[in-house]
Every structure is written in C-alpha cells, then in structure tokens.
Design a protein around this motif. Sequence first.
Motif, PDB file in Angstrom:
ATOM      1  N   PHE A  80      11.625  12.844  -8.006  1.00 33.38           N
ATOM      2  CA  PHE A  80      12.820  12.105  -7.579  1.00 33.38           C
ATOM      3  C   PHE A  80      12.901  12.016  -6.060  1.00 33.38           C
ATOM      4  O   PHE A  80      13.306  10.996  -5.500  1.00 33.38           O
ATOM      5  CB  PHE A  80      14.086  12.751  -8.126  1.00 33.38           C
ATOM      6  N   LEU A  81      12.509  13.077  -5.374  1.00 33.53           N
ATOM      7  CA  LEU A  81      12.537  13.091  -3.915  1.00 33.53           C
ATOM      8  C   LEU A  81      11.562  12.072  -3.340  1.00 33.53           C
ATOM      9  O   LEU A  81      11.918  11.300  -2.430  1.00 33.53           O
ATOM     10  CB  LEU A  81      12.196  14.489  -3.402  1.00 33.53           C
ATOM     11  N   ALA A  82      10.370  12.024  -3.878  1.00 35.21           N
ATOM     12  CA  ALA A  82       9.375  11.054  -3.413  1.00 35.21           C
ATOM     13  C   ALA A  82       9.803   9.632  -3.744  1.00 35.21           C
ATOM     14  O   ALA A  82       9.651   8.719  -2.924  1.00 35.21           O
ATOM     15  CB  ALA A  82       8.018  11.355  -4.032  1.00 35.21           C
ATOM     16  N   THR A  83      10.367   9.429  -4.935  1.00 32.14           N
ATOM     17  CA  THR A  83      10.844   8.102  -5.320  1.00 32.14           C
ATOM     18  C   THR A  83      11.946   7.625  -4.386  1.00 32.14           C
ATOM     19  O   THR A  83      11.940   6.479  -3.935  1.00 32.14           O
ATOM     20  CB  THR A  83      11.365   8.116  -6.771  1.00 32.14           C
ATOM     21  N   GLY A  84      12.883   8.501  -4.084  1.00 32.89           N
ATOM     22  CA  GLY A  84      13.977   8.139  -3.189  1.00 32.89           C
ATOM     23  C   GLY A  84      13.505   7.840  -1.775  1.00 32.89           C
ATOM     24  O   GLY A  84      13.955   6.878  -1.151  1.00 32.89           O
ATOM     25  N   ALA A  85      12.588   8.663  -1.272  1.00 35.35           N
ATOM     26  CA  ALA A  85      12.089   8.448   0.085  1.00 35.35           C
ATOM     27  C   ALA A  85      11.334   7.123   0.187  1.00 35.35           C
ATOM     28  O   ALA A  85      11.537   6.357   1.134  1.00 35.35           O
ATOM     29  CB  ALA A  85      11.181   9.610   0.493  1.00 35.35           C
ATOM     30  N   ILE A 109      13.871   4.172  -0.073  1.00 39.21           N
ATOM     31  CA  ILE A 109      14.647   3.969   1.154  1.00 39.21           C
ATOM     32  C   ILE A 109      13.805   3.284   2.219  1.00 39.21           C
ATOM     33  O   ILE A 109      14.261   2.374   2.911  1.00 39.21           O
ATOM     34  CB  ILE A 109      15.210   5.298   1.661  1.00 39.21           C
ATOM     35  N   ILE A 110      12.558   3.689   2.356  1.00 38.47           N
ATOM     36  CA  ILE A 110      11.693   3.088   3.379  1.00 38.47           C
ATOM     37  C   ILE A 110      11.338   1.649   3.018  1.00 38.47           C
ATOM     38  O   ILE A 110      11.355   0.764   3.872  1.00 38.47           O
ATOM     39  CB  ILE A 110      10.428   3.944   3.586  1.00 38.47           C
ATOM     40  N   ILE A 111      11.032   1.395   1.756  1.00 40.51           N
ATOM     41  CA  ILE A 111      10.627   0.058   1.326  1.00 40.51           C
ATOM     42  C   ILE A 111      11.783  -0.942   1.429  1.00 40.51           C
ATOM     43  O   ILE A 111      11.623  -2.045   1.899  1.00 40.51           O
ATOM     44  CB  ILE A 111      10.069   0.088  -0.118  1.00 40.51           C
ATOM     45  N   THR A 112      12.972  -0.527   0.966  1.00 38.59           N
ATOM     46  CA  THR A 112      14.101  -1.459   0.970  1.00 38.59           C
ATOM     47  C   THR A 112      14.755  -1.579   2.337  1.00 38.59           C
ATOM     48  O   THR A 112      15.466  -2.546   2.591  1.00 38.59           O
ATOM     49  CB  THR A 112      15.166  -1.046  -0.064  1.00 38.59           C
ATOM     50  N   GLY A 113      14.560  -0.624   3.205  1.00 41.16           N
ATOM     51  CA  GLY A 113      15.119  -0.694   4.544  1.00 41.16           C
ATOM     52  C   GLY A 113      16.587  -0.303   4.628  1.00 41.16           C
ATOM     53  O   GLY A 113      17.261  -0.662   5.574  1.00 41.16           O
ATOM     54  N   ASP A 114      17.094   0.409   3.640  1.00 44.37           N
ATOM     55  CA  ASP A 114      18.488   0.860   3.672  1.00 44.37           C
ATOM     56  C   ASP A 114      18.648   1.942   4.714  1.00 44.37           C
ATOM     57  O   ASP A 114      17.771   2.761   4.937  1.00 44.37           O
ATOM     58  CB  ASP A 114      18.916   1.394   2.313  1.00 44.37           C
ATOM     59  N   ILE A 170       0.839  -1.200   0.000  1.00 44.70           N
ATOM     60  CA  ILE A 170       0.000   0.000   0.000  1.00 44.70           C
ATOM     61  C   ILE A 170       0.872   1.247   0.000  1.00 44.70           C
ATOM     62  O   ILE A 170       0.615   2.206  -0.735  1.00 44.70           O
ATOM     63  CB  ILE A 170      -0.971  -0.018   1.196  1.00 44.70           C
ATOM     64  N   PHE A 171       1.928   1.237   0.814  1.00 49.40           N
ATOM     65  CA  PHE A 171       2.832   2.387   0.870  1.00 49.40           C
ATOM     66  C   PHE A 171       3.522   2.603  -0.476  1.00 49.40           C
ATOM     67  O   PHE A 171       3.658   3.739  -0.944  1.00 49.40           O
ATOM     68  CB  PHE A 171       3.869   2.183   1.976  1.00 49.40           C
ATOM     69  N   LEU A 172       3.945   1.516  -1.116  1.00 53.26           N
ATOM     70  CA  LEU A 172       4.586   1.612  -2.423  1.00 53.26           C
ATOM     71  C   LEU A 172       3.610   2.153  -3.472  1.00 53.26           C
ATOM     72  O   LEU A 172       3.969   3.007  -4.290  1.00 53.26           O
ATOM     73  CB  LEU A 172       5.110   0.244  -2.847  1.00 53.26           C
ATOM     74  N   THR A 173       2.365   1.706  -3.429  1.00 50.65           N
ATOM     75  CA  THR A 173       1.352   2.178  -4.362  1.00 50.65           C
ATOM     76  C   THR A 173       1.061   3.665  -4.157  1.00 50.65           C
ATOM     77  O   THR A 173       0.986   4.428  -5.124  1.00 50.65           O
ATOM     78  CB  THR A 173       0.056   1.365  -4.198  1.00 50.65           C
ATOM     79  N   ARG A 174       0.927   4.064  -2.910  1.00 48.72           N
ATOM     80  CA  ARG A 174       0.665   5.485  -2.620  1.00 48.72           C
ATOM     81  C   ARG A 174       1.842   6.351  -3.045  1.00 48.72           C
ATOM     82  O   ARG A 174       1.663   7.460  -3.531  1.00 48.72           O
ATOM     83  CB  ARG A 174       0.379   5.688  -1.127  1.00 48.72           C
ATOM     84  N   GLY A 175       3.059   5.846  -2.854  1.00 54.04           N
ATOM     85  CA  GLY A 175       4.232   6.573  -3.318  1.00 54.04           C
ATOM     86  C   GLY A 175       4.235   6.730  -4.825  1.00 54.04           C
ATOM     87  O   GLY A 175       4.593   7.789  -5.348  1.00 54.04           O
TER      88      GLY A 175
END
Length: 85
Positions: A71-76, A79-84, A52-57
């Motif tokens: 680009f800022l939204a994609t990066g944020a 980072i949250i999805i992959t856990g880096d 859901i978070f990935l879809t909303r992003g």
Amino acid sequence: MAIYRGGIAGVGAGKSHVSNFMSAAYNDFIYSIIVEEYGLIGGICIPLLYLIFLTRGGIIVQKCTRTYPAFLATGAVAIIITGDD
C-alpha cells in the motif's frame, strides 16, 4: 506556438522564446516549454519516463510480501504519477 516552434529536435536547452510571453511558464505550461526546447523527441520521452516509473512501481508492489509496504509503494507511485500535492 511553443510546440510548433520545437519541431522534431527542438531549439535547444534554455533557448525557449515563447516562455517569455507565457504568464505561468514555470507552472502549468512546462510540458509545452519542454517540447519547444527538446522537440518531439523530448515530448515523447517525458510520458515514457512516467510509464517506466509506473511499471517499476507495479513490479515493486508485486514483490511485496506484506500488505503495508504494498500500500505504501502504491500510494507513493500514485502521488508522483498523478501530481497531487
């Protein structure tokens, strides 16, 4: 073992028994503890929340009219999805 003990509905929040024997239950094995406490239902909800978070992003990125916010939204989100860190 923790996933087996959880079953369908889980043993309840804070009632995890197997986490006492894990060396790093707070770190790498947190998903197994979640599944033990909340069961299969909680185990399915966690990846669903990530999806859901990935879809909303993705929706936010599509609505961006300029490149930098996209680009800022994609990066944020990445980072949250992959856990880096």
